[in-house]
Design a protein around this motif. Structure first.
Motif, PDB file in Angstrom:
ATOM      1  N   GLU A   1      29.064  36.881  38.723  1.00 47.89           N
ATOM      2  CA  GLU A   1      30.201  37.930  38.995  1.00 47.89           C
ATOM      3  C   GLU A   1      31.547  36.990  39.211  1.00 47.89           C
ATOM      4  OE1 GLU A   1      28.985  40.582  41.778  1.00 47.89           O
ATOM      5  OE2 GLU A   1      26.866  41.250  40.715  1.00 47.89           O
ATOM      6  N   TRP A   2      32.443  37.857  38.642  1.00 47.69           N
ATOM      7  CA  TRP A   2      33.793  37.419  39.193  1.00 47.69           C
ATOM      8  C   TRP A   2      34.863  38.585  38.647  1.00 47.69           C
ATOM      9  CZ3 TRP A   2      34.964  33.519  41.991  1.00 47.69           C
ATOM     10  CH2 TRP A   2      36.078  33.007  42.139  1.00 47.69           C
ATOM     11  N   SER A   3      36.213  38.469  39.219  1.00 45.13           N
ATOM     12  CA  SER A   3      36.901  39.519  39.117  1.00 45.13           C
ATOM     13  C   SER A   3      38.226  39.081  38.631  1.00 45.13           C
ATOM     14  CB  SER A   3      36.979  40.617  40.388  1.00 45.13           C
ATOM     15  OG  SER A   3      38.131  41.303  40.318  1.00 45.13           O
TER      16      SER A   3
ATOM     17  N   ALA B   1      33.994  40.273  30.871  1.00 47.22           N
ATOM     18  CA  ALA B   1      32.802  39.670  31.521  1.00 47.22           C
ATOM     19  C   ALA B   1      32.407  38.427  30.741  1.00 47.22           C
ATOM     20  CB  ALA B   1      31.598  40.545  31.352  1.00 47.22           C
TER      21      ALA B   1
ATOM     22  N   THR C   1      28.592  34.188  42.555  1.00 45.28           N
ATOM     23  CA  THR C   1      30.103  34.716  42.535  1.00 45.28           C
ATOM     24  C   THR C   1      30.922  33.473  42.275  1.00 45.28           C
ATOM     25  OG1 THR C   1      29.312  36.240  44.271  1.00 45.28           O
ATOM     26  CG2 THR C   1      31.767  36.038  43.835  1.00 45.28           C
TER      27      THR C   1
ATOM     28  N   PHE D   1      26.098  38.803  33.071  1.00 41.11           N
ATOM     29  CA  PHE D   1      27.660  38.512  33.065  1.00 41.11           C
ATOM     30  C   PHE D   1      28.435  39.633  33.686  1.00 41.11           C
ATOM     31  CE2 PHE D   1      25.436  36.116  30.055  1.00 41.11           C
ATOM     32  CZ  PHE D   1      25.532  34.598  30.363  1.00 41.11           C
TER      33      PHE D   1
ATOM     34  N   THR E   1      34.557  36.182  33.251  1.00 46.39           N
ATOM     35  CA  THR E   1      33.718  35.726  34.347  1.00 46.39           C
ATOM     36  C   THR E   1      32.932  34.491  33.608  1.00 46.39           C
ATOM     37  OG1 THR E   1      33.346  38.052  35.232  1.00 46.39           O
ATOM     38  CG2 THR E   1      31.699  36.261  35.413  1.00 46.39           C
TER      39      THR E   1
ATOM     40  N   ASN F   1      32.145  41.611  35.151  1.00 39.63           N
ATOM     41  CA  ASN F   1      33.450  41.582  35.797  1.00 39.63           C
ATOM     42  C   ASN F   1      33.752  42.695  36.496  1.00 39.63           C
ATOM     43  OD1 ASN F   1      36.189  41.762  36.153  1.00 39.63           O
ATOM     44  ND2 ASN F   1      36.680  40.154  34.282  1.00 39.63           N
ATOM     45  N   THR F   2      33.846  42.238  37.875  1.00 38.98           N
ATOM     46  CA  THR F   2      33.905  43.374  38.818  1.00 38.98           C
ATOM     47  C   THR F   2      35.297  44.070  39.049  1.00 38.98           C
ATOM     48  OG1 THR F   2      34.489  41.841  40.666  1.00 38.98           O
ATOM     49  CG2 THR F   2      31.970  42.421  39.828  1.00 38.98           C
TER      50      THR F   2
ATOM     51  N   GLN G   1      33.362  31.787  38.681  1.00 42.38           N
ATOM     52  CA  GLN G   1      33.807  31.856  37.140  1.00 42.38           C
ATOM     53  C   GLN G   1      33.303  30.553  36.573  1.00 42.38           C
ATOM     54  OE1 GLN G   1      38.333  31.859  36.735  1.00 42.38           O
ATOM     55  NE2 GLN G   1      38.185  32.875  34.753  1.00 42.38           N
TER      56      GLN G   1
END
Length: 333
Positions: free
Chosen positions: A97-99, A141, A72, A122, A107, A124-125, A74
């Protein structure tokens, strides 16, 4: 004309920097090895810390081996750090993963040349989960800006603007790319081979229409374009067009691929360039599946065959110098 001494110093310093950058693109073999693991039994516990350890203007392949786990974080690969090979344990096991969405942050943001990745997801949540009550927003992402970059057996997951294939020559092989709105977009000169594009508004997402690609070629001399060979265009819930033009000379070519019934009959959209479609190059040749029927397609899509088509299907479209054959041999083992 004589150069002032101060200007001469600046000029020579700039030349030195340019030479260093050129030298750094050679990516000498064999690669140096670095390991990443969340368990702590490795050189680093985060992917970014491993990248930070690489010297500026690196000139040797740096093989970063990433253990299974959900990272988790970037990840940024700056322009000054080329020649990196990220190897995951498989896209179902190694996840980044990143948001995030502002300013086209992603991400995974890769700005350098000669970047290779295999066996990584890869994601993007930001838009997960999606519902009728929640507005969908841009959530990239992966953002790929460098030249001569390749991705093998990777997954890219998001909803809107999943893969920003921004600029440069890129090769994607056996990849899975999921999204709902313009989920492959940018001005890249890229080949996607034996890959699956999956239209989805996310798990349990609403039934909405969407778009697979949004290419940004902006002049007749721009070499960019998206080429899809032996791919699958599938999905669930709703209908999607294969692409729409984000610039006046947008170019997308789909050949020998399977198109499911998620592809809407009209197939393509000109967006704000309606009435000027003659400059847009959207091509479908040799495809199969219920979505490949072109009877109701947009009448302005182009037909290519013979040498006109072959120049896009041949790997030389992105690889006139043979850079793919010079990638670390472990990728092909």
């Amino acid at each position: 004309m004589q150069f002032p001494q101060q200007f001469l110093f600046i000029f020579m310093f700039s030349v030195m920097i340019v030479c260093n950058v050129c030298e750094s693109q050679n990516c000498a073999n064999p690669p140096k090895w670095v390991t990443v693991s969340k368990s702590g039994k490795a050189n680093f516990q985060t992917i970014q810390s491993a990248i930070n350890s690489i010297p500026e203007q690196n000139s040797q392949w740096i093989h970063i081996q990433i253990s299974p786990g959900v990272y988790t974080e970037q990840v940024l690969i700056p322009m000054s750090k080329p020649c990196i090979y990220l190897e995951g344990a498989g896209s179902q096991f190694t996840n980044i993963e990143w948001s995030i969405h502002p300013n086209l942050n992603a991400t995974f943001n890769s700005q350098a040349n000669n970047i290779i990745a295999s066996g990584i997801t890869f994601k993007n949540t930001l838009n997960a989960p999606v519902s009728d009550e929640i507005a969908i927003t841009q959530a990239v992402a992966a953002r790929i800006h460098g030249d001569k970059c390749a991705f093998f057996n990777c997954s890219f997951l998001g909803v809107q603007d999943t893969l920003y294939d921004e600029y440069g020559r890129h090769y994607y092989h056996n990849c899975y790319i999921q999204g709902g709105i313009d989920f492959i977009f940018g001005n890249g000169q890229s080949v996607f081979e034996a890959s699956e594009l999956f239209f989805s508004m996310g798990k349990n997402g609403p039934k909405r229409s969407g778009c697979f690609t949004a290419q940004e070629r902006d002049s007749p001399n721009d070499p960019s374009g998206f080429v899809f060979k032996n791919c699958k265009f599938t999905g669930t819930k709703g209908n999607a067009i294969l692409g729409r033009s984000l610039r006046a000379y947008s170019r997308v070519i789909i050949t020998n691929s399977f198109l499911s019934d998620v592809v809407t009959p009209v197939g393509w959209g000109a967006r704000t360039f309606a009435g000027h479609e003659q400059t847009i190059t959207f091509v479908e040749e040799g495809n199969t599946g219920p979505g490949a029927n072109k009877v109701k397609r947009a009448k302005w899509i182009k037909h290519l065959s013979g040498p006109e088509l072959d120049k896009f299907l041949d790997i030389s479209f992105i690889d006139k110098e043979g850079w793919i054959s010079k990638l670390p041999s472990k990728i092909f083992v």
